[in-house]
Design an enzyme around this catalytic site. Structure first.
Site, PDB file in Angstrom:
ATOM      1  N   HIS A  10      48.692 114.536  30.425  1.00 16.89           N
ATOM      2  CA  HIS A  10      48.341 115.184  29.147  1.00 16.89           C
ATOM      3  C   HIS A  10      49.606 115.495  28.334  1.00 16.89           C
ATOM      4  O   HIS A  10      49.722 115.071  27.173  1.00 16.89           O
ATOM      5  CB  HIS A  10      47.565 116.464  29.447  1.00 16.89           C
ATOM      6  CG  HIS A  10      47.132 117.224  28.243  1.00 16.89           C
ATOM      7  ND1 HIS A  10      45.830 117.214  27.788  1.00 16.89           N
ATOM      8  CD2 HIS A  10      47.808 118.031  27.380  1.00 16.89           C
ATOM      9  CE1 HIS A  10      45.733 117.973  26.704  1.00 16.89           C
ATOM     10  NE2 HIS A  10      46.931 118.481  26.442  1.00 16.89           N
ATOM     11  N   GLU A  11      50.536 116.220  28.950  1.00 14.13           N
ATOM     12  CA  GLU A  11      51.757 116.577  28.228  1.00 14.13           C
ATOM     13  C   GLU A  11      52.619 115.351  27.949  1.00 14.13           C
ATOM     14  O   GLU A  11      53.311 115.278  26.929  1.00 14.13           O
ATOM     15  CB  GLU A  11      52.548 117.630  29.008  1.00 14.13           C
ATOM     16  CG  GLU A  11      51.790 118.920  29.286  1.00 14.13           C
ATOM     17  CD  GLU A  11      51.235 119.586  28.036  1.00 14.13           C
ATOM     18  OE1 GLU A  11      51.774 119.355  26.932  1.00 14.13           O
ATOM     19  OE2 GLU A  11      50.245 120.340  28.161  1.00 14.13           O
ATOM     20  N   HIS A  21      51.500 113.879  24.714  1.00 17.45           N
ATOM     21  CA  HIS A  21      52.113 114.566  23.570  1.00 17.45           C
ATOM     22  C   HIS A  21      53.538 114.065  23.336  1.00 17.45           C
ATOM     23  O   HIS A  21      53.930 113.767  22.207  1.00 17.45           O
ATOM     24  CB  HIS A  21      52.177 116.072  23.833  1.00 17.45           C
ATOM     25  CG  HIS A  21      50.868 116.778  23.749  1.00 17.45           C
ATOM     26  ND1 HIS A  21      49.987 116.585  22.724  1.00 17.45           N
ATOM     27  CD2 HIS A  21      50.301 117.708  24.570  1.00 17.45           C
ATOM     28  CE1 HIS A  21      48.919 117.370  22.907  1.00 17.45           C
ATOM     29  NE2 HIS A  21      49.093 118.047  24.022  1.00 17.45           N
ATOM     30  N   HIS A  64      53.764 110.581  21.984  1.00 18.26           N
ATOM     31  CA  HIS A  64      53.365 110.623  20.574  1.00 18.26           C
ATOM     32  C   HIS A  64      54.572 111.048  19.732  1.00 18.26           C
ATOM     33  O   HIS A  64      54.877 110.447  18.688  1.00 18.26           O
ATOM     34  CB  HIS A  64      52.206 111.597  20.412  1.00 18.26           C
ATOM     35  CG  HIS A  64      51.462 111.463  19.129  1.00 18.26           C
ATOM     36  ND1 HIS A  64      50.328 112.194  18.847  1.00 18.26           N
ATOM     37  CD2 HIS A  64      51.671 110.695  18.019  1.00 18.26           C
ATOM     38  CE1 HIS A  64      49.885 111.889  17.643  1.00 18.26           C
ATOM     39  NE2 HIS A  64      50.683 110.982  17.116  1.00 18.26           N
TER      40      HIS A  64
END
Length: 598
Positions: free
Chosen positions: A390-391, A394, A397
């Site tokens: 998940h992190e 980020h 991105h």
């Protein structure tokens, strides 16, 4: 890492910490840049009253703004990351306070910029935007023009800037109370007493021994109960500040203010809640299944996180987790996986818990340095593999945004961020399910995935509805008391969990312990994000080169598009309720499978 003893920050091995030397080699280098902020601010202030003189003057001012912005961003991130790694260290708090004071002063002096920019004749500034030399600034100027109706006069903007630091008081105090001052004691487990903290809390609630879950739950919420009135006052103060800013700037409401800059229609927020409400019977069915599988007479709040499938080995080291991410995300290509995994192993990530460290996990980067990741990784919790993914989503991105956009428009919105992160979670789930060694692991993964979608879609929507109800209560003239806040939250608990759940007296304290509530109307983006990401993951894994490139166009957009438009480029329309309904259908399908298997 063992959670038997939580180490002090100074005892954590360097290879387990993030490498902040990519920002500053030494403390003196940071201090030197901090001292430059007034000098760079003066350069910016020199353009006051002159922005509309000529295109050359405006261009020079924009470049000075970039120079100042890059400096302040870098100085801030270093101080912030140091503080998040150990909030109990007074020097970290002092460093952070220094930069916040410098930021407030800079903001107040530069508050002239946006009002003056927007006072330039529309025809003139739009013509300047088309000049080649304005290529890096065209998007940021156009976005500034969008905000024009809510920009105040220079004097008013200065007052708003001066108020910004005090406006963070509720959030700052909550963070210190929550992360530093509260002592939750220990829980008797595995023949000994283990510390109960924000990080170990989830481990205890996943323990198959119900008495351990109950002990952890009771001790955890007893601490919050002791501070109920303080916590309620802090949250009410945060809401009052949101409403003050919204009214001062002329928005219809605090929700309107939160959505305006991203051009997200209010219907997206309200339709999310409405669509989830329509599908609550499937959520209630899942809790009924949970009650049956656990074999309990009453389903209690401490029963909702324990895995439904027992005796499945889930120990995964940090390094093994990195390799799972590498393999799961292979569909995105070598550049993506090598960059991410190289970062996870090479200085991007602060891996494990230490005393005073911020609880949970986050990704935080700036235009320079790494896209840093904070984890509190526990190799006994399989969910932490998903947290890493998940992190990592980020941070990747951010990596693509930085490498494909000028500083003036590299920052993407939180609305978009939650897509990239939950996209990676879906890829990890698919990989683990495909490579499951036996049916028991498949059942375990299906049950965990159902829980994860529930946590991201249903639970965050419940949080979003709570925020909306609290803000609207005050906006409609009803002050928020401690009892009032708790009643709003308890009513929602009963609505979302359904008739099978028996709550404790302290269960509604959950509404006063969520850090994200101090960043109003943030959490709904988790729910819209997972709705978009499930659609995009299906599109990319079942598609070809075009579908993958469409996804990379989205990652590379940065702040160059509004979020609804960026997601449309990737292949999903969030103005339609279809993605949310499709995600809820995916949850329904998981529940159907679990009913048959379990």
């Amino acid at each position: 890492m063992s959670t038997e003893k939580i180490p002090l920050r100074k005892d954590v091995p360097a290879e387990h910490k993030w490498d902040l030397t990519q920002l500053y080699k030494s403390e003196s280098d940071w201090e030197a840049d901090l001292k430059k902020i007034p000098e760079f601010t003066e350069k910016m202030v020199a353009f006051k009253g002159r922005l509309g003189e000529s295109s050359n003057t405006l261009l020079a001012a924009l470049k000075a703004d970039d120079e100042l912005g890059l400096l302040v961003e870098k100085v801030y991130h270093y101080a912030s990351l140091m503080n998040e790694a150990d909030q109990s260290e007074s020097s970290n708090q002092e460093r952070y306070n220094k930069v916040m004071m410098a930021y407030t002063n800079m903001s107040s002096q530069c508050s002239f910029f946006t009002p003056e920019l927007l006072s330039i004749d529309d025809e003139k500034i739009n013509a300047w935007c088309e000049l080649p030399e304005f290529a890096d600034y065209k998007i940021s100027i156009k976005k500034a023009l969008h905000s024009k109706p809510h920009i105040l006069s220079e004097k008013e903007e200065r007052l708003m800037a001066l108020q910004s630091e005090s406006g963070q008081t509720a959030s700052t105090v909550f963070s210190l109370l929550n992360d530093v001052d509260m002592d939750f004691g220990t829980v008797h487990c595995d023949g000994g007493d283990r510390p109960l903290t924000h990080s170990t809390w989830s481990n205890f609630l996943e323990n198959q021994d119900r008495s351990i879950r109950q002990e952890a739950y009771t001790k955890f919420y007893d601490q919050f109960e002791k501070h109920a009135n303080t916590l309620a006052s802090l949250y009410a103060g945060s809401i009052n500040n949101d409403i003050f800013v919204a009214r001062a700037r002329g928005y219809k409401s605090s929700l309107d203010m939160a959505l305006y800059d991203d051009k997200v229609p209010e219907s997206v927020y309200r339709n999310l809640i409405e669509t989830v409400h329509k599908n609550l019977p499937d959520l209630h069915r899942f809790y009924s299944l949970r009650k049956k599988i656990l074999g309990v007479d009453e389903l209690r709040h401490w029963d909702v996180y324990v895995p439904l499938v027992k005796s499945v080995k889930s120990k995964v080291t940090y390094e093994e987790s990195v390799e799972i991410c590498r393999n799961a995300m292979a569909v995105l290509g070598k550049e993506y996986t090598e960059t991410l995994c190289g970062g996870l192993l090479g200085g991007w990530c602060d891996r494990y818990e230490n005393k005073g460290k911020h609880s949970g996990a986050f990704s935080s980067g700036c235009y320079e340095g790494y896209p840093y990741i904070l984890l509190n990784y526990d190799d006994n919790t399989l969910r932490d593999v998903y947290t890493m993914a998940h992190e990592g989503g980020h941070s990747m991105h951010s990596w693509y945004s930085v490498h494909n956009n000028p500083f003036s428009c590299y920052e993407y919105t939180i609305f978009e961020a939650e897509v990239a992160s939950t996209f990676n979670e879906e890829l990890v789930f698919q990989y683990l399910l495909k490579n499951a060694k036996d049916d028991e692991m498949k059942k375990y993964l299906l049950a965990m995935r159902a829980n994860d979608i529930l946590a991201t879609l249903h639970r965050q929507t419940m949080f979003a509805e709570f925020e909306l109800k609290c803000h609207e209560a005050v906006e409609n003239g009803t002050p928020l008391s401690c009892d009032g806040i708790r009643k709003i939250y308890r009513d929602l608990l009963e609505l979302y969990f359904g008739p099978e759940m028996k709550f404790e007296k302290s269960s509604d304290m959950e509404g006063l312990r969520i850090p994200h509530f101090y960043n109003a109307f943030y959490v709904y983006k988790y729910a819209t994000g997972i709705s978009a990401s499930l659609a995009l993951a299906k599109r990319v894994t079942e598609g070809g080169e075009k579908e993958r490139e469409d996804y990379f166009k989205f990652l590379k957009s940065g702040g160059s598009r509004y979020p609804i438009d960026a997601l449309r480029v990737a292949g999903v329309d969030m103005e339609s309720p279809a993605p949310v309904q499709a995600a809820l259908d995916t949850f329904k399908h998981l529940v159907d499978q679990l009913e048959k298997l379990l």
